[in-house]
Design a protein around this motif. Structure first.
Motif, PDB file in Angstrom:
ATOM      1  N   GLU A   1       0.931  -1.103  -0.090  1.00 12.52           N
ATOM      2  CA  GLU A   1      -0.069  -0.192  -0.012  1.00 12.52           C
ATOM      3  C   GLU A   1       0.942   1.313   0.021  1.00 12.52           C
ATOM      4  OE1 GLU A   1      -2.931   0.257  -0.473  1.00 12.52           O
ATOM      5  OE2 GLU A   1      -3.959  -1.788  -0.145  1.00 12.52           O
TER       6      GLU A   1
ATOM      7  N   GLU B   1       1.706   1.795  -3.487  1.00 16.21           N
ATOM      8  CA  GLU B   1       0.746   2.073  -4.382  1.00 16.21           C
ATOM      9  C   GLU B   1       0.602   3.395  -4.058  1.00 16.21           C
ATOM     10  OE1 GLU B   1      -3.416  -0.117  -5.308  1.00 16.21           O
ATOM     11  OE2 GLU B   1      -2.667  -0.567  -3.205  1.00 16.21           O
TER      12      GLU B   1
ATOM     13  N   GLU C   1      -5.659   4.829  -1.129  1.00 12.98           N
ATOM     14  CA  GLU C   1      -4.183   4.296  -0.649  1.00 12.98           C
ATOM     15  C   GLU C   1      -3.445   4.749   0.443  1.00 12.98           C
ATOM     16  OE1 GLU C   1      -4.382   1.628  -2.589  1.00 12.98           O
ATOM     17  OE2 GLU C   1      -5.093   1.966  -4.591  1.00 12.98           O
TER      18      GLU C   1
ATOM     19  N   HIS D   1      -5.171   3.434   3.324  1.00 12.50           N
ATOM     20  CA  HIS D   1      -4.835   1.676   3.437  1.00 12.50           C
ATOM     21  C   HIS D   1      -3.765   1.568   4.225  1.00 12.50           C
ATOM     22  CE1 HIS D   1      -7.560   0.542  -0.059  1.00 12.50           C
ATOM     23  NE2 HIS D   1      -8.133   0.724   0.905  1.00 12.50           N
TER      24      HIS D   1
ATOM     25  N   GLU E   1     -10.202  -2.322  -3.729  1.00  7.84           N
ATOM     26  CA  GLU E   1      -9.301  -2.409  -4.763  1.00  7.84           C
ATOM     27  C   GLU E   1     -10.091  -2.893  -6.068  1.00  7.84           C
ATOM     28  OE1 GLU E   1      -6.277  -1.619  -4.382  1.00  7.84           O
ATOM     29  OE2 GLU E   1      -5.886  -1.455  -2.185  1.00  7.84           O
TER      30      GLU E   1
HETATM   31 FE   FE2 Z   1      -4.944  -0.206  -1.666  1.00  7.85          FE
END
Ligand code: FE2
Ligand code: FE2
Length: 387
Positions: free
Chosen positions: A78, A81, A130, A133, A282
């Motif tokens: 994450e 990302e 993200e 997360h 996601e």
């Molecule tokens: Fe994510």
């Protein structure tokens, strides 16, 4: 990256762990005693004396080392990302208090908006998701006395030099991507499944045959752009936006598979709840991006020959752009009827598979040996987790 802590802190964590497991043991034996005394009635209502809910106690029990390893790998994924989405947002999204940094590139945004007028909003929202997360997973790890993940020392890769990007060190490289678009045909096949060993042709074969930018590398990549109600968007710039469009879906379909794949080896019900609650976001992202990528105009980039074909020209369902919902396919065994599912969800080696896919994508071109070693270590630990 393992967060480096001084020996004294490590000792403190160990002591914390020891104390916690003692507490858990005594809590469990109390529960057992309580159940023995309370009998079937107590089990039936899920309550002990003093109104302590049995199942809530069970849910809050300590994490296994496997649970921690899975959460730590997901946190790393994450963070990576977030780093790539942040770069997209600086140039192509909306910069605000929720997702600060950068000032936007009008040419890149105009090219992205050929795919959908709402692209900047979607990029912003995916980026924010993200960020939450990894922040959540790290906070949860800390709350359980486990080490969070911090990859800051690997923020060494260069930023885009295009106007609008921040000049800071990055974890990921969006300027030399080889995007695998086989997710496109994988989700449209009605007879094959990657978990059965099947392989799928990429929708955009050219994107796998070189290294392509998904963000403008510098202002030269925006040359020829003219703003206005009907902006002039040179083919090279549109090809960069198209690459981004397909890359967005590539990244998010990876997360779509990763969470259910790892969830199968989680032990603690609360950790399972975390994976089952983040994973489908996601999928929500993937679904959106797949739809937008289908609007990428067919073209050839005159600077490098990258071809974006007309995906509807063949008339095949394997590339049809509006088939954005998963087609039913084989699952578990061919003896069962086809079913609409996320694919793959095979759990063995899922974390290493995700690390390899991101590496093959070109995201880490320029990263240090130590970075790859840390990523591999985190992935291997997650893949060693079992119930
Ligand atoms: Fe994510
Ligand atoms: Fe994601």
């Amino acid at each position: 990256m393992e967060q480096k802590s001084k020996p004294s802190q490590e000792e403190a964590v160990l002591v914390q762990h020891a104390q916690r497991s003692k507490i858990t043991t005594s809590r469990r034996s109390f529960l057992r005693r309580g159940l023995a005394v309370g009998g079937a009635g107590a089990i039936g209502t899920g309550l002990l004396a003093h109104g302590v809910p049995v199942f809530a106690e069970e849910r809050s029990r300590d994490l296994t080392s496997g649970d921690i390893a899975i959460l730590r790998f997901l946190s790393a994924a994450e963070i990576l990302e977030t780093d790539l989405w942040q770069q997209y947002n600086e140039l192509g999204g909306i910069q605000d208090s929720e997702v600060p940094g950068g000032s936007g590139s009008p040419g890149y945004i105009a090219a992205l908006q050929v795919l959908d007028g709402d692209m900047p909003q979607y990029i912003h929202d995916n980026t924010e998701d993200e960020f939450t997360h990894f922040t959540f997973i790290n906070a949860y790890l800390v709350s359980k006395g486990a080490d969070p993940v911090n990859l800051d020392k690997f923020r060494t890769l260069p930023s885009s030099k295009a106007t609008g990007a921040q000049q800071i060190g990055r974890l990921t490289n969006l300027m030399q991507l080889s995007v695998d678009t086989s997710y496109w045909t994988k989700y449209r096949s009605r007879t094959q499944n990657p978990d059965f060993g099947d392989t799928f042709p990429p929708a955009i074969p050219g994107l796998l045959k070189g290294q392509f930018p998904a963000i403008p590398r510098n202002d030269g990549d925006l040359k020829g752009f003219k703003p206005g109600a009907n902006p002039t968007i040179p083919k090279h710039l549109q090809a960069i936006a198209n690459t981004a469009g397909f890359h967005f879906a590539f990244i998010e379909q990876g997360g779509t598979s990763l969470y259910p794949s790892l969830a199968q080896r989680v032990s603690n019900p609360e950790v399972l709840r975390i994976l089952l609650s983040i994973g489908p976001t996601e999928t929500a992202h993937f679904q959106t991006w797949q739809d937008k990528a289908g609007n990428a105009p067919a073209l050839t980039d005159p600077t490098n020959g990258l071809v974006f074909p007309d995906l509807n020209a063949s008339g095949s369902e394997d590339t049809q752009t509006n088939l954005i919902m998963p087609e039913p396919t084989i699952f578990l065994s061919r003896k069962f009827p086809p079913v609409s599912i996320i694919r793959p969800t095979q759990t063995e080696g899922a974390a290493m598979g995700a690390a390899k896919a991101l590496t093959d994508d070109g995201l880490f071109i320029g990263q240090s040996k130590e970075f790859f070693a840390v990523l591999q270590q985190l992935a291997e630990a997650a893949d060693a987790a079992h119930r």
